[in-house]
Design an enzyme around this catalytic site. Structure first.
Site, PDB file in Angstrom:
ATOM      1  N   HIS A  26      -5.380 -19.884  -6.707  1.00  0.00           N
ATOM      2  CA  HIS A  26      -6.630 -19.732  -6.187  1.00  0.00           C
ATOM      3  C   HIS A  26      -6.622 -18.251  -5.497  1.00  0.00           C
ATOM      4  O   HIS A  26      -7.742 -17.880  -5.079  1.00  0.00           O
ATOM      5  CB  HIS A  26      -7.179 -20.886  -5.375  1.00  0.00           C
ATOM      6  CG  HIS A  26      -6.588 -21.151  -4.100  1.00  0.00           C
ATOM      7  ND1 HIS A  26      -5.694 -22.089  -3.874  1.00  0.00           N
ATOM      8  CD2 HIS A  26      -6.888 -20.479  -2.776  1.00  0.00           C
ATOM      9  CE1 HIS A  26      -5.359 -21.973  -2.733  1.00  0.00           C
ATOM     10  NE2 HIS A  26      -6.003 -20.986  -1.738  1.00  0.00           N
ATOM     11  N   ASP A  72      -2.292 -24.909  -9.404  1.00  0.00           N
ATOM     12  CA  ASP A  72      -2.633 -23.872  -8.509  1.00  0.00           C
ATOM     13  C   ASP A  72      -1.630 -22.803  -8.152  1.00  0.00           C
ATOM     14  O   ASP A  72      -1.334 -22.510  -6.935  1.00  0.00           O
ATOM     15  CB  ASP A  72      -3.352 -24.533  -7.195  1.00  0.00           C
ATOM     16  CG  ASP A  72      -3.924 -23.424  -6.304  1.00  0.00           C
ATOM     17  OD1 ASP A  72      -4.416 -22.499  -6.607  1.00  0.00           O
ATOM     18  OD2 ASP A  72      -3.981 -23.801  -5.053  1.00  0.00           O
ATOM     19  N   SER A 155      -2.464 -20.191   2.078  1.00  0.00           N
ATOM     20  CA  SER A 155      -2.111 -20.496   0.918  1.00  0.00           C
ATOM     21  C   SER A 155      -1.290 -19.402   0.288  1.00  0.00           C
ATOM     22  O   SER A 155      -1.364 -18.337   0.123  1.00  0.00           O
ATOM     23  CB  SER A 155      -3.724 -20.516   0.199  1.00  0.00           C
ATOM     24  OG  SER A 155      -4.378 -21.246   0.658  1.00  0.00           O
TER      25      SER A 155
END
Length: 180
Positions: A26, A72, A155
């Site tokens: 992402h 992801d 992230s």
């Protein structure tokens, strides 16, 4: 590493001397409504260990060489491996050594605050867990739930054991919950 695209920033870490870097998919995704729409290259800066400002560090370009939107994950490769000669690649270990109650550490760039270190404790391990990342993307993975403060910008960064092994990749928080 600070991973940058025209849409934002995230984190990543070096995994070998050939210049491969792991991050979250992402972080490179252009449009959440189109799962396979992603940037083919990104910019990277590396955190200086002496606390110098990352804004003064060299910008490197990396190509996206592999993606796994269902987990992801994205694999990047530096176009120049000159940056890597000064780094020791992360040591990876996800095994039975990962246990509830163990101390863990995270490094990332939460809310635009570069090269930030936090620590916490593993509160649960959720194997083969399916969850909706947003209204367009569903994921399945083993989740390591921690009480380590994680925010947007963390992230793709490493979740590290006390022994210095990367045992997970920081991905998201639960939004309305605190420290989950």
């Amino acid at each position: 590493a600070l991973v940058s695209t025209s849409k934002g920033t995230g984190s990543g870490f070096v995994i070998d001397k050939e210049g491969h870097i792991v991050t979250n998919y992402h972080n490179i995704q252009i449009d959440y409504k189109r799962p396979n729409d992603y940037f083919k290259s990104v910019s990277l800066k590396f955190c200086p260990i002496n606390g110098d400002d990352i804004r003064n560090q060299t910008v490197y370009e990396a190509d996206v060489v592999k993606i796994d939107p269902g987990r992801d994950l994205a694999l990047l490769k530096l176009r120049s491996t000159n940056a890597i000669k000064n780094f020791t690649p992360a040591k990876l270990d996800y095994s039975e050594n990962v246990q509830i109650g163990m101390d863990v550490h995270a490094i990332g760039h939460p809310l635009g605050n570069p090269c930030t270190y936090t620590q916490g404790v593993i509160s649960q391990i959720r194997k083969n867990h399916k969850f909706d990342y947003d209204e367009y993307n569903s994921l399945r993975a083993t989740l390591i739930q921690t009480q380590t403060p994680i925010n947007p910008g963390n992230s793709g960064g490493p979740l590290i054991s006390d022994q210095g092994f990367v045992i997970g990749i920081n991905s998201f928080d639960q939004g309305e919950a605190e420290n989950i």
